[in-house]
Each structure stands twice: as structure tokens, then as C-alpha cells.
Write a protein that holds these residues in place. Structure first.
Motif, PDB file in Angstrom:
ATOM      1  N   LEU A 102       0.813  -1.212   0.000  1.00 16.37           N
ATOM      2  CA  LEU A 102       0.000   0.000   0.000  1.00 16.37           C
ATOM      3  C   LEU A 102       0.848   1.266   0.000  1.00 16.37           C
ATOM      4  O   LEU A 102       0.480   2.272  -0.606  1.00 16.37           O
ATOM      5  N   CYS A 103       1.987   1.225   0.691  1.00 12.54           N
ATOM      6  CA  CYS A 103       2.892   2.377   0.748  1.00 12.54           C
ATOM      7  C   CYS A 103       4.208   1.918   1.358  1.00 12.54           C
ATOM      8  O   CYS A 103       4.288   0.817   1.921  1.00 12.54           O
ATOM      9  N   ALA A 104       5.210   2.759   1.265  1.00 10.14           N
ATOM     10  CA  ALA A 104       6.516   2.434   1.853  1.00 10.14           C
ATOM     11  C   ALA A 104       7.143   3.697   2.428  1.00 10.14           C
ATOM     12  O   ALA A 104       6.835   4.816   2.002  1.00 10.14           O
ATOM     13  N   ASN A 105       8.026   3.492   3.412  1.00 14.49           N
ATOM     14  CA  ASN A 105       8.831   4.568   3.991  1.00 14.49           C
ATOM     15  C   ASN A 105       7.994   5.707   4.574  1.00 14.49           C
ATOM     16  O   ASN A 105       8.166   6.874   4.222  1.00 14.49           O
ATOM     17  N   VAL A 106       7.074   5.357   5.469  1.00 11.60           N
ATOM     18  CA  VAL A 106       6.209   6.374   6.067  1.00 11.60           C
ATOM     19  C   VAL A 106       6.492   6.503   7.562  1.00 11.60           C
ATOM     20  O   VAL A 106       6.967   5.570   8.202  1.00 11.60           O
ATOM     21  N   ASP A 107       6.180   7.667   8.108  1.00 16.95           N
ATOM     22  CA  ASP A 107       6.364   7.905   9.541  1.00 16.95           C
ATOM     23  C   ASP A 107       5.159   7.453  10.353  1.00 16.95           C
ATOM     24  O   ASP A 107       5.296   7.084  11.522  1.00 16.95           O
ATOM     25  N   GLN A 108       3.983   7.497   9.720  1.00 16.69           N
ATOM     26  CA  GLN A 108       2.776   7.104  10.436  1.00 16.69           C
ATOM     27  C   GLN A 108       1.678   6.749   9.446  1.00 16.69           C
ATOM     28  O   GLN A 108       1.673   7.207   8.299  1.00 16.69           O
ATOM     29  N   ALA A 109       0.766   5.897   9.901  1.00 19.25           N
ATOM     30  CA  ALA A 109      -0.417   5.549   9.121  1.00 19.25           C
ATOM     31  C   ALA A 109      -1.640   6.038   9.873  1.00 19.25           C
ATOM     32  O   ALA A 109      -1.846   5.688  11.042  1.00 19.25           O
ATOM     33  N   LEU A 110      -2.438   6.876   9.222  1.00 23.22           N
ATOM     34  CA  LEU A 110      -3.667   7.370   9.817  1.00 23.22           C
ATOM     35  C   LEU A 110      -4.805   6.460   9.363  1.00 23.22           C
ATOM     36  O   LEU A 110      -5.173   6.447   8.184  1.00 23.22           O
ATOM     37  N   ILE A 111      -5.326   5.674  10.295  1.00 21.30           N
ATOM     38  CA  ILE A 111      -6.397   4.725   9.991  1.00 21.30           C
ATOM     39  C   ILE A 111      -7.730   5.408  10.274  1.00 21.30           C
ATOM     40  O   ILE A 111      -8.051   5.691  11.435  1.00 21.30           O
ATOM     41  N   LEU A 112      -8.509   5.681   9.228  1.00 16.30           N
ATOM     42  CA  LEU A 112      -9.781   6.360   9.414  1.00 16.30           C
ATOM     43  C   LEU A 112     -10.863   5.381   9.842  1.00 16.30           C
ATOM     44  O   LEU A 112     -11.049   4.333   9.222  1.00 16.30           O
ATOM     45  N   PHE A 113     -11.561   5.743  10.889  1.00 15.29           N
ATOM     46  CA  PHE A 113     -12.567   4.899  11.524  1.00 15.29           C
ATOM     47  C   PHE A 113     -13.869   5.698  11.560  1.00 15.29           C
ATOM     48  O   PHE A 113     -13.900   6.814  12.086  1.00 15.29           O
ATOM     49  N   THR A 114     -14.939   5.152  11.006  1.00 12.25           N
ATOM     50  CA  THR A 114     -16.233   5.824  11.036  1.00 12.25           C
ATOM     51  C   THR A 114     -17.267   4.920  11.699  1.00 12.25           C
ATOM     52  O   THR A 114     -17.380   3.744  11.358  1.00 12.25           O
ATOM     53  N   ILE A 115     -18.007   5.486  12.634  1.00 14.42           N
ATOM     54  CA  ILE A 115     -19.064   4.746  13.325  1.00 14.42           C
ATOM     55  C   ILE A 115     -20.220   4.474  12.370  1.00 14.42           C
ATOM     56  O   ILE A 115     -20.874   3.436  12.413  1.00 14.42           O
ATOM     57  N   ASP A 116     -20.441   5.423  11.465  1.00 12.72           N
ATOM     58  CA  ASP A 116     -21.540   5.317  10.504  1.00 12.72           C
ATOM     59  C   ASP A 116     -21.146   6.058   9.230  1.00 12.72           C
ATOM     60  O   ASP A 116     -20.271   6.913   9.238  1.00 12.72           O
ATOM     61  N   HIS A 117     -21.793   5.692   8.115  1.00 16.62           N
ATOM     62  CA  HIS A 117     -21.578   6.382   6.824  1.00 16.62           C
ATOM     63  C   HIS A 117     -20.117   6.391   6.366  1.00 16.62           C
ATOM     64  O   HIS A 117     -19.549   7.477   6.169  1.00 16.62           O
ATOM     65  N   PRO A 118     -19.470   5.265   6.139  1.00 17.17           N
ATOM     66  CA  PRO A 118     -19.920   3.886   6.299  1.00 17.17           C
ATOM     67  C   PRO A 118     -19.542   3.345   7.685  1.00 17.17           C
ATOM     68  O   PRO A 118     -18.764   3.969   8.412  1.00 17.17           O
ATOM     69  N   VAL A 119     -20.064   2.176   8.005  1.00 22.33           N
ATOM     70  CA  VAL A 119     -19.702   1.515   9.256  1.00 22.33           C
ATOM     71  C   VAL A 119     -18.324   0.870   9.100  1.00 22.33           C
ATOM     72  O   VAL A 119     -18.074   0.159   8.128  1.00 22.33           O
ATOM     73  N   THR A 120     -17.421   1.144  10.037  1.00 19.77           N
ATOM     74  CA  THR A 120     -16.113   0.491  10.063  1.00 19.77           C
ATOM     75  C   THR A 120     -16.120  -0.528  11.199  1.00 19.77           C
ATOM     76  O   THR A 120     -16.459  -0.181  12.335  1.00 19.77           O
ATOM     77  N   THR A 121     -15.765  -1.758  10.900  1.00 16.78           N
ATOM     78  CA  THR A 121     -15.777  -2.787  11.937  1.00 16.78           C
ATOM     79  C   THR A 121     -14.462  -2.788  12.712  1.00 16.78           C
ATOM     80  O   THR A 121     -13.412  -2.391  12.200  1.00 16.78           O
ATOM     81  N   LEU A 122     -14.532  -3.276  13.947  1.00 15.17           N
ATOM     82  CA  LEU A 122     -13.322  -3.388  14.759  1.00 15.17           C
ATOM     83  C   LEU A 122     -12.331  -4.368  14.136  1.00 15.17           C
ATOM     84  O   LEU A 122     -11.115  -4.165  14.206  1.00 15.17           O
ATOM     85  N   GLY A 123     -12.841  -5.440  13.530  1.00 15.68           N
ATOM     86  CA  GLY A 123     -11.955  -6.415  12.906  1.00 15.68           C
ATOM     87  C   GLY A 123     -11.141  -5.812  11.781  1.00 15.68           C
ATOM     88  O   GLY A 123      -9.954  -6.123  11.606  1.00 15.68           O
ATOM     89  N   TYR A 124     -11.759  -4.939  10.988  1.00 18.88           N
ATOM     90  CA  TYR A 124     -11.068  -4.259   9.891  1.00 18.88           C
ATOM     91  C   TYR A 124      -9.919  -3.409  10.443  1.00 18.88           C
ATOM     92  O   TYR A 124      -8.785  -3.457   9.952  1.00 18.88           O
ATOM     93  N   VAL A 125     -10.220  -2.648  11.485  1.00 18.68           N
ATOM     94  CA  VAL A 125      -9.205  -1.786  12.084  1.00 18.68           C
ATOM     95  C   VAL A 125      -8.084  -2.608  12.716  1.00 18.68           C
ATOM     96  O   VAL A 125      -6.896  -2.299  12.546  1.00 18.68           O
ATOM     97  N   ASP A 126      -8.453  -3.679  13.427  1.00 18.18           N
ATOM     98  CA  ASP A 126      -7.433  -4.501  14.080  1.00 18.18           C
ATOM     99  C   ASP A 126      -6.487  -5.136  13.075  1.00 18.18           C
ATOM    100  O   ASP A 126      -5.284  -5.286  13.342  1.00 18.18           O
ATOM    101  N   ARG A 127      -6.995  -5.529  11.929  1.00 23.72           N
ATOM    102  CA  ARG A 127      -6.128  -6.110  10.896  1.00 23.72           C
ATOM    103  C   ARG A 127      -5.155  -5.073  10.351  1.00 23.72           C
ATOM    104  O   ARG A 127      -3.985  -5.377  10.091  1.00 23.72           O
ATOM    105  N   LEU A 128      -5.617  -3.854  10.165  1.00 23.51           N
ATOM    106  CA  LEU A 128      -4.713  -2.787   9.739  1.00 23.51           C
ATOM    107  C   LEU A 128      -3.656  -2.518  10.806  1.00 23.51           C
ATOM    108  O   LEU A 128      -2.473  -2.298  10.494  1.00 23.51           O
TER     109      LEU A 128
END
Length: 327
Positions: A102-128
Motif C-alpha cells: 500500500l505504501c513504503a517509507n512512512v512515519d505514520q499511518a492514519l487509519i480512518l474509523f467511522t461509526i456510521d456512513h460507512p460503518v467500520t468494523t473493529l476487525g477491519y481496524v485490528d487487521r490494519l
């Protein structure tokens, strides 16, 4: 008008070539835009034989990669890949033995999480999060679209989810990417860093980029009221410079996150809340599933290892086993 010099075969002499190094800032699969060390931008193709060097990924070169380039007036070529500091990857769709970087040589990954519109599951976030932990990337959880939390139930869900990840030790940020009041906070987070934005389609990645750097004016999409899914507005990864310093990588959203190249015995090492417990299990090769005397399972009972995280762990453990059987 001066005539061009001719070679032995009567053709125009080739443009002068030179070697250089740079960073890939845009990838469309076959074409790459590379920013050379002096700031010059060149369009490149990948030298064919690089695809034959045993790289088991769908994209041997990713945005953020530092590369060697043969610069030519006719067609510049990426000829080599320099060592990576880190990267984020996922299992390639329909190609079980390959990955997509997905990318290389980064300082941080910002994982966007939405409760709704769309729904983001905990499993999706945990895998990231596991992918970030496994390959040396610092994750930050960004809870976006708080302006859409129109009920106490949704607000409580956000509070509960944030509490889980704060407890584990991850940095979290709560905001609405369409509200200017959060701009200063976002810019401070991104300042002088190479940041990678990742999340589901419709989670607001491009909107967040526009909040940090309004001049970019990236195209943004909407979420279908019928399906609850976002539209794909970003079709390929691209790195953008930030006025206050740093770079931000916007990427296409994806619905599922599958892990790759992680063994059963090492999976728990990528769950920070489990790591201090591993030497307390009765068996040194404990998988924290069915074994007696497991310290991890004991702490799940006390709540020190979040129940949702443990269930994701068990699901990933089953995936690893299934992938092995599929080979």
C-alpha cells in the motif's frame, strides 16, 4: 535552422541519459511519477526485468519507495529499488500467494474509523493495526465524521471504541474532516511527517487531505444511503506535499483487510496488550486459543485484554490456518 545530428543508421541521436535517485509519489500500476532528489518530476516506467526478481507482490514498486532512475528525454525508467524503512501491505485479491504494497517509507499511518456512513468494523481496524505493527509503521486511529453521530447510541459506541484503543496504547483522534475547527489539530499531526491515509471507501480520506491542505482540492465522494458504502474517488495512491512541511499519501479505499505472511506463533506479538503476557503462559508455544494455563485468556476474563480484540485475534488465527491449507 540547425539539423539534428544523425547516428550511423541515419536516425536522430538519443537524448543524453543520466542516473538519479528519487521517491515515487504517484503510481497507476504501469506508470510512475518520481520526484528526484533535486525536486525535478519525471514520468517513469518500470524496467521489465525488475518484475522477474522473485518479488511476490502485485506492485514491485509502491508510492513512498526510494528508487534508482535512468532519466531520459524519451522515456525514463525505474531501474532499482532502494532498501525500505517500512511498509504497509495487504493480501492481494484473488492472488493468494501475492501481496499488494500500500505504501513504503512512512512515519505514520492514519487509519480512518467511522461509526456510521460507512460503518467500520473493529476487525477491519485490528487487521490494519497488525499490518502496521508487523512492518514497523506507527498507527494513529482517526475517528472521523463525528458530526453524523445523531444519537446517544452512536456517541456511546464511539466512546467505547476509543476507550478500547486508548487502553491498548494507540494514539487516537476524534474529528470531523468537514469542519474547519479541526484543521489546526490535523496539520499539527501531519507536520514534517510522511503520513499514509487508509480506510474504507467513503471514510473521508480525501476530505481529510483537503482539510489539511485546501489548495489540493481533491475530489470527494459520498456514501450510498441504500448500501452504506462509499464511492471510490481515489483510484490510485498518490503522495502530496504539505505547506507546513511533510507529505501525505492518499490511497483507494478497500472493503476488506486480509493479513499475509504472518505465522500463528508470532501473531500475538503484534497485539501490544498481549505482548507482556506471552512468557506467563504455561506452554512456550501457546497459541492462546485452546491451551490450558494461558495468561492471555486469563486477562481476557479480567478485561485487561479487550474482548473484541481477542475475538479478532482468534479470527486471524483461523485465517492463517486456512491460508496454509489452501496452499
Amino acid at each position: 535552422m540547425a539539423k539534428k545530428k544523425k547516428g550511423k543508421a541515419g536516425k536522430s541521436a538519443p537524448s543524453a541519459e543520466r542516473k538519479a535517485q528519487g521517491t515515487v509519489i504517484r503510481s497507476t500500476g504501469k506508470h510512475y511519477q518520481v520526484r528526484l532528489e533535486a525536486g525535478e518530476m519525471v514520468e517513469c516506467r518500470l524496467r521489465g526485468r525488475m518484475r522477474m526478481d522473485g518479488i511476490k507482490s502485485t506492485n514491485p514498486v509502491a508510492v513512498g519507495d526510494h528508487v534508482e532512475v535512468l532519466v531520459s528525454g524519451e522515456e525514463s525508467m525505474i531501474t532499482g529499488l532502494l532498501p525500505r524503512q517500512n511498509y504497509v501491505l495487504r493480501k492481494a485479491r484473488n492472488l493468494s500467494k501475492r501481496v499488494h504494497i500500500l505504501c513504503a517509507n512512512v512515519d505514520q499511518a492514519l487509519i480512518l474509523f467511522t461509526i456510521d456512513h460507512p460503518v467500520t468494523t473493529l476487525g477491519y481496524v485490528d487487521r490494519l493495526l497488525v499490518s502496521c505493527e508487523a512492518y514497523g509503521v506507527t498507527p494513529v486511529l482517526v475517528f472521523n465524521k463525528v458530526d453524523l453521530l445523531d444519537s446517544e447510541e452512536k456517541q456511546q459506541k464511539l466512546d467505547d471504541f476509543q476507550e478500547i484503543y486508548d487502553w491498548v496504547g494507540y494514539k487516537t483522534l476524534v474529528l470531523s474532516a468537514i469542519q474547519e475547527e479541526y484543521a489546526a489539530q490535523v496539520r499539527e499531526l501531519l507536520k514534517d511527517k510522511v503520513s499514509f491515509l487508509v480506510g474504507r471507501s467513503g471514510a473521508g480520506k480525501s476530505t481529510l487531505v483537503n482539510l489539511a491542505e485546501p489548495g489540493l482540492n481533491l475530489k470527494t465522494g459520498h456514501v450510498s444511503e441504500f448500501s452504506g458504502r462509499g464511492t471510490h474517488t481515489t483510484t490510485f495512491a498518490e503522495m502530496f506535499p504539505l505547506e507546513q512541511g511533510g507529505w501525505i499519501i492518499d490511497s483507494p479505499g478497500f472493503k476488506e483487510m486480509e493479513i499475509y505472511d504472518i505465522e500463528k506463533h508470532e501473531l500475538s506479538h503484534f497485539f501490544p496488550e498481549m505482548l507482556p503476557l506471552l512468557d506467563q503462559c504455561k506452554f512456550h508455544n501457546c497459541t492462546h486459543d485452546m491451551e490450558p494455563g494461558c495468561a492471555v485468556k486469563a486477562e481476557v476474563e479480567t478485561g485487561k485484554v479487550p474482548d473484541s480484540r481477542y475475538h479478532t485475534y482468534l479470527s486471524m488465527l483461523a485465517e492463517i490456518e486456512a491460508n496454509k491449507e489452501g496452499y
